[in-house]
Scaffold this motif. Structure first.
Motif, PDB file in Angstrom:
ATOM      1  N   ASP A   1     -11.387   4.827  11.037  1.00 51.29           N
ATOM      2  CA  ASP A   1     -11.114   5.453   9.741  1.00 51.29           C
ATOM      3  C   ASP A   1     -10.569   6.874   9.890  1.00 51.29           C
ATOM      4  OD1 ASP A   1     -10.865   5.959   7.064  1.00 51.29           O
ATOM      5  OD2 ASP A   1     -13.016   6.206   6.680  1.00 51.29           O
TER       6      ASP A   1
ATOM      7  N   PHE B   1       0.896   4.068  -2.889  1.00 50.63           N
ATOM      8  CA  PHE B   1       0.870   5.500  -2.557  1.00 50.63           C
ATOM      9  C   PHE B   1       1.964   6.252  -3.320  1.00 50.63           C
ATOM     10  CE2 PHE B   1       3.231   8.505   0.212  1.00 50.63           C
ATOM     11  CZ  PHE B   1       2.379   9.589   0.098  1.00 50.63           C
TER      12      PHE B   1
ATOM     13  N   PHE C   1      -3.062  11.364   2.348  1.00 46.74           N
ATOM     14  CA  PHE C   1      -4.025  10.282   2.138  1.00 46.74           C
ATOM     15  C   PHE C   1      -3.354   8.983   1.684  1.00 46.74           C
ATOM     16  CE2 PHE C   1      -7.827   8.367  -0.096  1.00 46.74           C
ATOM     17  CZ  PHE C   1      -8.457   8.029   1.078  1.00 46.74           C
ATOM     18  N   VAL C   2      -2.420   8.536   2.475  1.00 45.72           N
ATOM     19  CA  VAL C   2      -1.853   7.204   2.237  1.00 45.72           C
ATOM     20  C   VAL C   2      -2.911   6.155   2.583  1.00 45.72           C
ATOM     21  CG1 VAL C   2       0.014   5.624   2.867  1.00 45.72           C
ATOM     22  CG2 VAL C   2       0.434   8.087   2.809  1.00 45.72           C
TER      23      VAL C   2
ATOM     24  N   SER D   1     -11.666   7.233  -4.865  1.00 38.67           N
ATOM     25  CA  SER D   1     -11.754   6.578  -3.553  1.00 38.67           C
ATOM     26  C   SER D   1     -11.638   7.611  -2.436  1.00 38.67           C
ATOM     27  CB  SER D   1     -10.688   5.490  -3.415  1.00 38.67           C
ATOM     28  OG  SER D   1      -9.412   6.060  -3.397  1.00 38.67           O
ATOM     29  N   LEU D   2     -10.964   8.717  -2.713  1.00 33.67           N
ATOM     30  CA  LEU D   2     -10.867   9.796  -1.713  1.00 33.67           C
ATOM     31  C   LEU D   2     -12.214  10.503  -1.550  1.00 33.67           C
ATOM     32  CD1 LEU D   2      -9.305  11.815   0.094  1.00 33.67           C
ATOM     33  CD2 LEU D   2      -8.663  13.027  -1.973  1.00 33.67           C
TER      34      LEU D   2
ATOM     35  N   GLN E   1      -9.896  13.780   5.884  1.00 31.78           N
ATOM     36  CA  GLN E   1     -10.439  14.370   4.653  1.00 31.78           C
ATOM     37  C   GLN E   1     -11.708  15.181   4.964  1.00 31.78           C
ATOM     38  OE1 GLN E   1      -7.986  13.912   2.651  1.00 31.78           O
ATOM     39  NE2 GLN E   1      -7.302  12.317   4.065  1.00 31.78           N
ATOM     40  N   GLN E   2     -12.512  14.686   5.909  1.00 24.00           N
ATOM     41  CA  GLN E   2     -13.708  15.442   6.303  1.00 24.00           C
ATOM     42  C   GLN E   2     -13.326  16.765   6.965  1.00 24.00           C
ATOM     43  OE1 GLN E   2     -17.101  13.342   8.077  1.00 24.00           O
ATOM     44  NE2 GLN E   2     -16.025  11.436   7.668  1.00 24.00           N
TER      45      GLN E   2
ATOM     46  N   LYS F   1     -14.641   9.404   0.998  1.00 20.07           N
ATOM     47  CA  LYS F   1     -14.343   9.641   2.418  1.00 20.07           C
ATOM     48  C   LYS F   1     -15.016  10.890   2.956  1.00 20.07           C
ATOM     49  CE  LYS F   1     -11.411   6.262   3.167  1.00 20.07           C
ATOM     50  NZ  LYS F   1     -11.701   5.223   4.161  1.00 20.07           N
ATOM     51  N   VAL F   2     -15.513  11.740   2.060  1.00 15.53           N
ATOM     52  CA  VAL F   2     -16.119  12.997   2.513  1.00 15.53           C
ATOM     53  C   VAL F   2     -17.594  13.006   2.113  1.00 15.53           C
ATOM     54  CG1 VAL F   2     -15.935  15.504   2.501  1.00 15.53           C
ATOM     55  CG2 VAL F   2     -13.898  14.109   2.123  1.00 15.53           C
ATOM     56  N   PRO F   3     -18.459  12.509   2.971  1.00 14.27           N
ATOM     57  CA  PRO F   3     -19.879  12.474   2.618  1.00 14.27           C
ATOM     58  C   PRO F   3     -20.467  13.885   2.586  1.00 14.27           C
ATOM     59  CG  PRO F   3     -19.540  11.720   4.880  1.00 14.27           C
ATOM     60  CD  PRO F   3     -18.191  11.963   4.298  1.00 14.27           C
TER      61      PRO F   3
ATOM     62  N   GLY G   1     -10.268   8.951   6.655  1.00 11.32           N
ATOM     63  CA  GLY G   1     -11.519   9.591   6.252  1.00 11.32           C
ATOM     64  C   GLY G   1     -11.814  10.809   7.102  1.00 11.32           C
TER      65      GLY G   1
ATOM     66  N   ARG H   1       0.993   6.588  -6.801  1.00  9.47           N
ATOM     67  CA  ARG H   1      -0.057   7.607  -6.938  1.00  9.47           C
ATOM     68  C   ARG H   1       0.549   9.007  -6.935  1.00  9.47           C
ATOM     69  NH1 ARG H   1      -3.449   8.653  -1.934  1.00  9.47           N
ATOM     70  NH2 ARG H   1      -1.987  10.380  -1.788  1.00  9.47           N
ATOM     71  N   GLU H   2       1.522   9.229  -6.036  1.00 11.79           N
ATOM     72  CA  GLU H   2       2.169  10.541  -6.005  1.00 11.79           C
ATOM     73  C   GLU H   2       2.928  10.797  -7.310  1.00 11.79           C
ATOM     74  OE1 GLU H   2       0.276  11.480  -3.413  1.00 11.79           O
ATOM     75  OE2 GLU H   2       1.940  12.791  -2.870  1.00 11.79           O
TER      76      GLU H   2
ATOM     77  N   ARG I   1       0.834  -1.214   0.000  1.00  9.57           N
ATOM     78  CA  ARG I   1       0.000   0.000   0.000  1.00  9.57           C
ATOM     79  C   ARG I   1       0.869   1.265   0.000  1.00  9.57           C
ATOM     80  NH1 ARG I   1      -3.182  -3.631   2.982  1.00  9.57           N
ATOM     81  NH2 ARG I   1      -1.955  -3.175   4.822  1.00  9.57           N
ATOM     82  N   TYR I   2       2.032   1.176   0.654  1.00  4.56           N
ATOM     83  CA  TYR I   2       2.965   2.304   0.575  1.00  4.56           C
ATOM     84  C   TYR I   2       3.470   2.456  -0.861  1.00  4.56           C
ATOM     85  CZ  TYR I   2       3.347   2.258   5.710  1.00  4.56           C
ATOM     86  OH  TYR I   2       3.099   2.306   7.047  1.00  4.56           O
TER      87      TYR I   2
ATOM     88  N   ARG J   1     -26.439  12.941   3.319  1.00  7.02           N
ATOM     89  CA  ARG J   1     -26.804  11.720   4.031  1.00  7.02           C
ATOM     90  C   ARG J   1     -28.117  11.187   3.483  1.00  7.02           C
ATOM     91  NH1 ARG J   1     -24.701  10.470   9.337  1.00  7.02           N
ATOM     92  NH2 ARG J   1     -22.640  11.399   9.385  1.00  7.02           N
TER      93      ARG J   1
ATOM     94  N   ARG K   1     -27.781   8.484   7.176  1.00 11.05           N
ATOM     95  CA  ARG K   1     -26.478   7.807   7.073  1.00 11.05           C
ATOM     96  C   ARG K   1     -25.744   8.276   5.818  1.00 11.05           C
ATOM     97  NH1 ARG K   1     -25.648   4.547  11.261  1.00 11.05           N
ATOM     98  NH2 ARG K   1     -27.539   3.742  12.197  1.00 11.05           N
TER      99      ARG K   1
ATOM    100  N   GLU L   1      -3.070   4.148   5.214  1.00  8.65           N
ATOM    101  CA  GLU L   1      -2.666   2.992   6.006  1.00  8.65           C
ATOM    102  C   GLU L   1      -3.139   3.106   7.459  1.00  8.65           C
ATOM    103  OE1 GLU L   1      -1.607   0.442   4.653  1.00  8.65           O
ATOM    104  OE2 GLU L   1      -0.708  -0.810   6.205  1.00  8.65           O
TER     105      GLU L   1
END
Lengths: 133, 269
Positions: free
Chosen positions: B242, A27, B229-230, A90-91, B248-249, A94-96, B245, A30-31, A23-24, A99, A103, B232
């Motif tokens: 999380d 990352f 935003f890695v 995917s980022l 980011q919020q 993370k910021v809804p 997340g 991605r950078e 995952r690193y 709702r 939810r 991990e």
């Protein structure tokens, strides 16, 4: 209040820390993808500059553009651009922003909606460029 | 979830004794040690101990300390994934040692080291003071503009309002997220995942009125904006908080607040 720290050992970080975990590694790619996206924007500028130079200049550009190394470079750029886009989607999950019944929407829904919009917009752009409208 | 599984194991004393997998079965652990009174550098020491299938890494550490080497230093308390004190690097991954079964570690010997990105104090014990300072900096408590007297009752909340921050409130300050964060490893000034998650927990609390000061403290160069935003931190979090997340919020909230203050200067507190 500071703790009394006697002879605390400060661990050294390996320069290859990013190879320890897939995952690193993702990352780091991605950078790195940002650099390829910038590179492509320079290629587009080059293309516009050639276009401005007239028919001969553009033909010369196309000769380079269709060469094998340039195709390989474009494929690499495309791969990094897709990685950049998917990780950005995917980022966003993370910021809804809203709702549903109290939810936040599920990540899969947000990412899926982004992908659908991306495909539709890409399709429209391709239609505009290659005709059909 | 690992915590639930461990909670079951913690109450195993009421059940029949765990079945041993053979009297002679043993397991080898490779423990990262640092003894500042004897050496300037950390080193590894191997221990071979009797193995049972229901043993977690913390059981193994306790066995070593009680039966083999009483000088082994490590933190632990609740044995059931609540206190957050027994974190260590197990086979290269930050884990709660009370929640990690030996049978689930695929490598042998099983390497147990101090969590990364913190200074080592002794053996598996690391210096948590930098984290405590970061935690305090985000005002991790309900801030009121004016406290009402106790006789006027509590600040009430609906279940829906509780649900808004329930996930972030599960943080147990185990610091595994800091151990997994390469940004924090690169720059210790970074506010980091857990402190950010707890900041969001109070940001989302309907009873809190301290948002302006809190957001001003965290929306800085070394605050949430330093996160790349890695992700991990969220992977290793044993409580599914999380924190990636949450950060980011917080970025979105800070940016929204900034835009509001520019466009509607009188509307923001």
């Amino acid at each position: 209040m500071a703790t009394t720290v006697r002879k605390a050992y400060v661990p050294r970080r390996s320069a290859l820390w990013w190879t320890k975990n897939p995952r690193y590694l993702l990352f780091q790619f991605r950078e790195l993808s940002g650099a390829f996206v910038v590179a492509y924007s320079f290629l587009v500028l080059w293309q516009l500059w050639a276009l401005r130079g007239g028919s001969d200049a553009y033909d010369a550009f196309l000769q380079v553009w269709y060469s094998r190394p340039m195709v390989v470079l474009n494929v690499i750029i495309l791969a990094f651009a897709v990685l950049h886009t998917v990780t950005w989607f995917s980022l966003t999950a993370k910021v809804p922003l809203f709702r549903i019944r109290g939810r936040p929407p599920r990540s899969a829904v947000v990412i899926g909606a982004n992908v659908v919009i991306w495909i539709v917009l890409s399709f429209l752009v391709v239609r505009v460029i290659f005709g059909g409208f | 979830m690992a915590t639930g599984a461990r909670a079951g194991a913690a109450t195993a004393s009421a059940k029949p004794a765990p079945r041993t997998t053979g009297a002679s079965k043993t397991i080898k652990l490779r423990i990262g040690r640092y003894r500042p009174e004897r050496s300037d550098e950390p080193f590894y020491q191997e221990f071979t101990i009797p193995y049972r299938e229901d043993m977690v890494v913390l059981d193994a550490l306790n066995y070593i300390k009680e039966r083999i080497d009483p000088t082994l230093a490590y933190r632990w308390s609740c044995r059931m994934g609540i206190c957050g004190s027994c974190g260590a690097n197990v086979a290269g991954t930050p884990q709660l040692t009370c929640a990690m079964y030996l049978k689930d570690v695929k490598r042998s010997p099983i390497t147990v080291e101090p969590v990364e990105n913190f200074r080592f104090l002794k053996d598996l014990v690391v210096d948590i003071e930098p984290f405590m300072e970061k935690l305090a900096s985000v005002d991790p408590f309900i801030v009121r503009e004016e406290e009402k007297p106790i006789e006027r009752g509590e600040y009430r909340q609906t279940p829906e309002q509780l649900d808004m921050y329930r996930q972030q409130s599960q943080c147990i300050n185990c610091m595994l997220c800091y151990a997994a964060c390469p940004v924090y490893g690169h720059d210790p000034r970074f506010l980091g995942p857990a402190a950010s998650a707890l900041a969001l927990r109070y940001e989302l609390d309907s009873r809190d009125q301290g948002s302006a000061a809190r957001l001003a403290a965290i929306a800085t160069e070394h605050g949430v904006w330093q996160c790349t935003f890695v992700g991990e931190c969220s992977v290793v979090c044993p409580k599914d908080v999380d924190p990636a997340g949450a950060i980011q919020q917080l970025k979105a909230r800070a940016a929204t607040r900034l835009m509001k203050s520019m466009l509607l200067p009188l509307a923001t507190r």
